[in-house]
Design a protein around this motif. Structure first.
Motif, PDB file in Angstrom:
ATOM      1  N   GLU A 107       2.618  -8.621 -44.449  1.00 53.06           N
ATOM      2  CA  GLU A 107       1.317  -8.036 -44.940  1.00 53.06           C
ATOM      3  C   GLU A 107       0.027  -8.540 -43.945  1.00 53.06           C
ATOM      4  OE1 GLU A 107       0.808  -5.682 -47.053  1.00 53.06           O
ATOM      5  OE2 GLU A 107       3.076  -5.750 -47.567  1.00 53.06           O
ATOM      6  N   THR A 108       0.264  -8.420 -42.640  1.00 50.58           N
ATOM      7  CA  THR A 108      -0.652  -9.137 -41.773  1.00 50.58           C
ATOM      8  C   THR A 108      -0.959  -8.172 -40.576  1.00 50.58           C
ATOM      9  OG1 THR A 108       0.005 -11.603 -42.351  1.00 50.58           O
ATOM     10  CG2 THR A 108      -0.823 -11.085 -40.171  1.00 50.58           C
TER      11      THR A 108
ATOM     12  N   ARG B  97      -5.349  -6.924 -45.966  1.00 52.30           N
ATOM     13  CA  ARG B  97      -4.296  -7.606 -45.347  1.00 52.30           C
ATOM     14  C   ARG B  97      -4.889  -8.959 -44.761  1.00 52.30           C
ATOM     15  NH1 ARG B  97      -0.139  -3.846 -44.080  1.00 52.30           N
ATOM     16  NH2 ARG B  97       0.707  -5.340 -42.513  1.00 52.30           N
ATOM     17  N   ASP B  98      -3.874  -9.761 -44.718  1.00 49.83           N
ATOM     18  CA  ASP B  98      -4.089 -11.107 -44.107  1.00 49.83           C
ATOM     19  C   ASP B  98      -4.412 -10.719 -42.635  1.00 49.83           C
ATOM     20  OD1 ASP B  98      -3.506 -12.518 -46.328  1.00 49.83           O
ATOM     21  OD2 ASP B  98      -1.460 -12.941 -45.943  1.00 49.83           O
TER      22      ASP B  98
ATOM     23  N   THR C  50       2.575 -14.858 -27.562  1.00 50.95           N
ATOM     24  CA  THR C  50       1.911 -15.004 -29.016  1.00 50.95           C
ATOM     25  C   THR C  50       2.435 -13.701 -29.838  1.00 50.95           C
ATOM     26  OG1 THR C  50       0.022 -16.325 -28.215  1.00 50.95           O
ATOM     27  CG2 THR C  50      -0.119 -15.114 -30.271  1.00 50.95           C
ATOM     28  N   ALA C  51       2.402 -12.567 -28.991  1.00 46.34           N
ATOM     29  CA  ALA C  51       3.048 -11.374 -29.780  1.00 46.34           C
ATOM     30  C   ALA C  51       4.358 -11.368 -30.095  1.00 46.34           C
ATOM     31  CB  ALA C  51       2.738 -10.205 -28.858  1.00 46.34           C
TER      32      ALA C  51
ATOM     33  N   VAL D 228       5.490 -10.018 -38.380  1.00 41.77           N
ATOM     34  CA  VAL D 228       4.554  -9.374 -38.217  1.00 41.77           C
ATOM     35  C   VAL D 228       5.009  -7.819 -37.737  1.00 41.77           C
ATOM     36  CG1 VAL D 228       2.241  -8.910 -37.696  1.00 41.77           C
ATOM     37  CG2 VAL D 228       2.843 -11.293 -38.332  1.00 41.77           C
ATOM     38  N   PRO D 229       4.816  -6.878 -38.343  1.00 44.15           N
ATOM     39  CA  PRO D 229       5.254  -5.593 -37.762  1.00 44.15           C
ATOM     40  C   PRO D 229       4.631  -5.476 -36.330  1.00 44.15           C
ATOM     41  CG  PRO D 229       4.429  -5.477 -40.086  1.00 44.15           C
ATOM     42  CD  PRO D 229       4.169  -6.587 -39.621  1.00 44.15           C
TER      43      PRO D 229
END
Length: 268
Positions: free
Chosen positions: A193-194, A105-106, A208-209, A217-218
């Motif tokens: 996909e990160t 993944r990235d 940030t989160a 991002v999941p």
């Protein structure tokens, strides 16, 4: 893991900033069990006490490196240690970054201030296997250019994007100024996909989160490192309780889906 400090000798010392040093240790006798990136040790300054410090480097010889900022009696004593001095270390404790989650993944790694140190071994592990991961992005924020750690090393990293920003520039600073989240727009990653890793001051972690999640991002693919007042490191004293979590055992690294509701409660 032992509850008693194991003697370790300082074999190298590097001043990172005016108040931060990296100390490399080798065991005097038997080595501690292997540490994983993201885990922490209780580092003991004899006559002063002990503090929790995440590992900033792990060696195959059983040696460790810790990056320590001088902010109190114990950290003052550790920062003053010289090559040849002996300290006590116990561990490993807590959860790791779990880099296996990111394979294929990235990767987005975001560090704020001294939070760079716990992320460093993760970054080095990912960069050591470029074929195992997608595009790697490292975003670093600091208060001033003088507070940046390992600037020369960071400049040599082969990533898809490495960004550095500061809150307060100096006269010769030619880089970005502002919060670290502003660098996310330049990072190269496919959100769905990160896997992301975040460490730094709590307000920076929250901002940030949330921005990563907003970008797609999941939440269960965002890993953050929590900081609380750890005393025993074994989950017995309760000083590090954060809601239902004892951070020294359930953390310090947890998923954002777990941390978000806790860090959203004022003064928890």
């Amino acid at each position: 893991m032992t509850a008693l400090p194991v003697p370790h000798r300082v074999v190298a010392r590097r001043a990172e900033t005016a108040d931060t040093v990296t100390l490399r240790f080798e065991p005097v006798g038997s080595a501690l069990p292997d540490f994983l990136p993201g885990q922490f040790a209780m580092v003991h300054s004899f006559g002063r006490g002990e503090i929790p410090v995440s590992v900033s480097s792990v060696q195959a010889t059983g040696g460790l490196a810790h990056t320590i900022r001088s902010v109190g009696a114990v950290s003052d004593g550790l920062c003053a240690a010289r090559v040849g001095d002996v300290v006590g270390i116990r561990g490993p404790y807590g959860t790791s970054w779990e880099s296996a989650r990111a394979r294929g993944r990235d990767v987005v790694i975001v560090a704020g201030g001294i939070g760079f140190a716990p992320l460093r071994p993760l970054i080095l592990a990912v960069l050591a296997e470029p074929a195992a991961y997608g595009r790697v992005n490292v975003l670093i924020g600091a208060r001033t250019p003088g507070d940046l750690i390992a600037r020369a090393e960071v400049a040599g990293w082969a990533t898809a994007y490495t960004g550095v920003t500061v809150d307060q520039p100096e006269v010769d600073w030619r880089g970005d100024v502002g919060v670290v989240t502003q660098l996310l727009g330049r990072a190269q990653f496919e959100p769905e996909e990160t896997t992301a890793y975040v460490c730094g001051p709590e307000p920076m972690i929250r901002a940030t989160a949330r921005e990563l999640a907003h970008r797609g991002v999941p939440r269960d693919r965002i890993r953050v490192s929590l900081e609380r007042n750890m005393r025993c490191a074994t989950g017995h004293c309760g000083h590090c309780q954060l809601g239902p979590l004892l951070v020294c055992r359930a953390g310090p690294v947890v998923g954002w889906e777990c941390a978000e509701p806790l860090l959203s409660v004022r003064e928890l």
